[in-house]
Motif scaffolding. Structure first.
Motif: not given
Length: 119
Positions: A63-68, A80-90, A93-96
């Protein structure tokens, strides 16, 4: 997996000694102890892939490698390609962070439920 407790080990050793002739070698007693059904399952080694501790540490590290490396953001952007408009950074960070905490909890669980040497 059964834990080896002092009373269980003591019972098995006493049973092995009782069932052997007085002239039996210590190696014979040891052989009887480690093959006893109450002890043998706990002595079987666990493969690295089956170890909850290694699994948890691997998940937390991945998870940390994915974030880094930024791959976590890429996964969110792909959503986002499927209609989601989430902030990628937030979201990344929360997911990892959540995956890291779950992985560390799994590693702790693996450590606490493993057979440990008698102390």
């Amino acid at each position: 997996m059964a834990k080896i407790t002092k009373p269980k080990l003591q019972d098995v050793v006493e049973s092995a000694v009782r069932n052997l002739p007085p002239t039996a070698a210590p190696a014979e007693v040891a052989k009887r102890v480690v093959t006893d059904p109450a002890i043998a399952p706990a002595l079987k080694p666990v493969s690295r892939l089956a170890s909850e501790t290694i699994q948890g540490i691997t998940a937390a590290g991945a998870a940390q490698l994915l974030q880094m490396t930024g791959l976590a953001k890429s996964l969110v952007i792909a959503a986002g390609w499927f209609g989601q408009t989430w902030n990628a950074d937030d979201v990344s960070t929360v997911a990892t962070t959540a995956i890291t905490l779950i992985g560390l909890a799994w590693a702790w669980y693996g450590r606490e439920t493993t057979s440990r040497p008698l102390g």
